[in-house]
Design a protein around this motif. Sequence first.
Motif, mmCIF file in Angstrom:
data_model
loop_
_atom_site.group_PDB
_atom_site.id
_atom_site.type_symbol
_atom_site.label_atom_id
_atom_site.label_comp_id
_atom_site.label_asym_id
_atom_site.label_seq_id
_atom_site.Cartn_x
_atom_site.Cartn_y
_atom_site.Cartn_z
ATOM 1 N N LYS A 80 0.708 -1.267 0.126
ATOM 2 C CA LYS A 80 -0.453 -0.320 -0.470
ATOM 3 C C LYS A 80 1.022 1.231 -0.324
ATOM 4 N N ARG A 81 2.495 1.166 -0.211
ATOM 5 C CA ARG A 81 3.349 2.524 0.040
ATOM 6 C C ARG A 81 3.420 3.306 -1.601
ATOM 7 N N GLY A 82 3.449 4.561 -1.718
ATOM 8 C CA GLY A 82 3.980 4.854 -2.955
ATOM 9 C C GLY A 82 2.259 4.381 -4.279
ATOM 10 N N VAL A 83 3.349 4.428 -5.344
ATOM 11 C CA VAL A 83 2.360 3.735 -6.337
ATOM 12 C C VAL A 83 3.096 1.737 -6.722
ATOM 13 N N CYS A 84 3.574 1.764 -6.652
ATOM 14 C CA CYS A 84 3.980 0.799 -7.325
ATOM 15 C C CYS A 84 2.748 -0.362 -5.643
ATOM 16 N N GLY A 85 2.685 0.045 -4.568
ATOM 17 C CA GLY A 85 2.170 -0.560 -3.485
ATOM 18 C C GLY A 85 1.127 -0.512 -3.392
ATOM 19 N N THR A 86 0.297 0.654 -3.759
ATOM 20 C CA THR A 86 -1.380 0.998 -4.343
ATOM 21 C C THR A 86 -1.343 0.547 -4.836
ATOM 22 N N ALA A 87 -0.981 0.108 -6.283
ATOM 23 C CA ALA A 87 -1.377 -1.134 -7.196
ATOM 24 C C ALA A 87 -1.009 -2.401 -6.826
ATOM 25 N N TRP A 88 -0.297 -2.896 -6.017
ATOM 26 C CA TRP A 88 -0.384 -4.842 -5.457
ATOM 27 C C TRP A 88 -1.652 -4.413 -4.306
ATOM 28 N N ALA A 89 -1.955 -3.162 -3.778
ATOM 29 C CA ALA A 89 -2.854 -3.474 -3.090
ATOM 30 C C ALA A 89 -4.000 -3.429 -3.549
ATOM 31 N N LYS A 90 -4.397 -2.915 -4.792
ATOM 32 C CA LYS A 90 -5.769 -2.177 -5.744
ATOM 33 C C LYS A 90 -5.829 -3.639 -6.523
ATOM 34 N N GLU A 91 -4.195 -4.234 -6.562
ATOM 35 C CA GLU A 91 -4.837 -5.338 -8.058
ATOM 36 C C GLU A 91 -5.545 -5.032 -9.317
ATOM 37 N N GLU A 92 -4.716 -3.520 -9.691
ATOM 38 C CA GLU A 92 -5.278 -2.218 -10.956
ATOM 39 C C GLU A 92 -3.693 -1.641 -10.767
ATOM 40 N N THR A 93 -4.255 -1.326 -12.529
ATOM 41 C CA THR A 93 -3.822 -0.504 -13.423
ATOM 42 C C THR A 93 -3.355 0.739 -12.838
ATOM 43 N N LEU A 94 -2.445 1.939 -12.163
ATOM 44 C CA LEU A 94 -2.524 2.806 -12.142
ATOM 45 C C LEU A 94 -1.591 3.899 -13.374
ATOM 46 N N ILE A 95 -2.348 4.788 -13.218
ATOM 47 C CA ILE A 95 -1.785 5.810 -14.186
ATOM 48 C C ILE A 95 -1.716 7.166 -13.678
ATOM 49 N N VAL A 96 -0.189 7.731 -13.469
ATOM 50 C CA VAL A 96 0.061 8.643 -13.088
ATOM 51 C C VAL A 96 0.758 9.870 -13.601
ATOM 52 N N PRO A 97 -0.607 11.148 -13.965
ATOM 53 C CA PRO A 97 0.246 12.370 -14.565
ATOM 54 C C PRO A 97 1.295 13.017 -14.012
ATOM 55 N N ASN A 98 1.506 12.956 -13.138
ATOM 56 C CA ASN A 98 2.234 14.101 -12.264
ATOM 57 C C ASN A 98 2.288 13.660 -10.903
ATOM 58 N N VAL A 99 4.061 12.434 -10.680
ATOM 59 C CA VAL A 99 3.587 11.490 -9.596
ATOM 60 C C VAL A 99 4.307 12.244 -8.076
ATOM 61 N N ASP A 100 4.236 14.084 -8.555
ATOM 62 C CA ASP A 100 4.549 14.624 -7.110
ATOM 63 C C ASP A 100 3.040 15.201 -6.503
ATOM 64 N N GLU A 101 1.940 14.615 -7.275
ATOM 65 C CA GLU A 101 0.705 14.565 -6.669
ATOM 66 C C GLU A 101 0.270 14.001 -6.159
ATOM 67 N N PHE A 102 0.341 12.248 -6.257
ATOM 68 C CA PHE A 102 -0.405 11.259 -6.105
ATOM 69 C C PHE A 102 0.590 11.137 -4.381
ATOM 70 N N PRO A 103 -0.545 11.065 -3.776
ATOM 71 C CA PRO A 103 -0.392 11.496 -2.002
ATOM 72 C C PRO A 103 0.516 10.307 -1.746
ATOM 73 N N GLY A 104 1.808 10.212 -0.784
ATOM 74 C CA GLY A 104 3.005 9.041 -0.362
ATOM 75 C C GLY A 104 3.397 8.649 -1.429
ATOM 76 N N HIS A 105 3.674 9.500 -2.377
ATOM 77 C CA HIS A 105 5.200 8.961 -3.706
ATOM 78 C C HIS A 105 5.981 8.579 -3.000
#
Length: 156
Positions: A80-105
């Motif tokens: 559940k941490r960062g984009v990778c941990g969140t994609a793993w937890a949700k088991e779905e593809t995440l597209i992040v246009p601006n990583v600075d705006e992703f909570p916990g990046h």
Amino acid sequence: MAEDLKIIAGDREEQYKSLVPQIKALLTGEEDLIANLANISAALKEQFNFFWVGFYLVKDNELVLGPFQGPVACTRIAYKRGVCGTAWAKEETLIVPNVDEFPGHIACSSQSKSEIVLPLYINNKIAGVLDVDSELLDNFSEIDKKYLEEILNLLN
């Protein structure tokens, strides 16, 4: 197949349409997962010159760095941490246009500006994620999602 790629120019979809069958040929007959992940990373990096392309594999309830192409990277990522941990937890593809705006990046590199992370399934069980970073903002779309998912499906 010879271990080389025919790199083409053109729009992103045309590039994927050329690359997918080449990756399929590289994987055909090779059963070693690490070897296949390494070749997928290299092929994507070579065709698109993304900033960073690689895999994180699930080990002991965390993501551990696997085969990749690009600068050194974070070695371990919590569930559940960062984009990778969140994609793993949700088991779905995440597209992040601006990583600075992703909570916990997790900023493994300040040069990374946008990202796409896809779950990796082996035998219908999540085994890790494919992480692709770009130094450009908003560099990933549904086209990337479609073809990257198609590439990952070649592993099953």
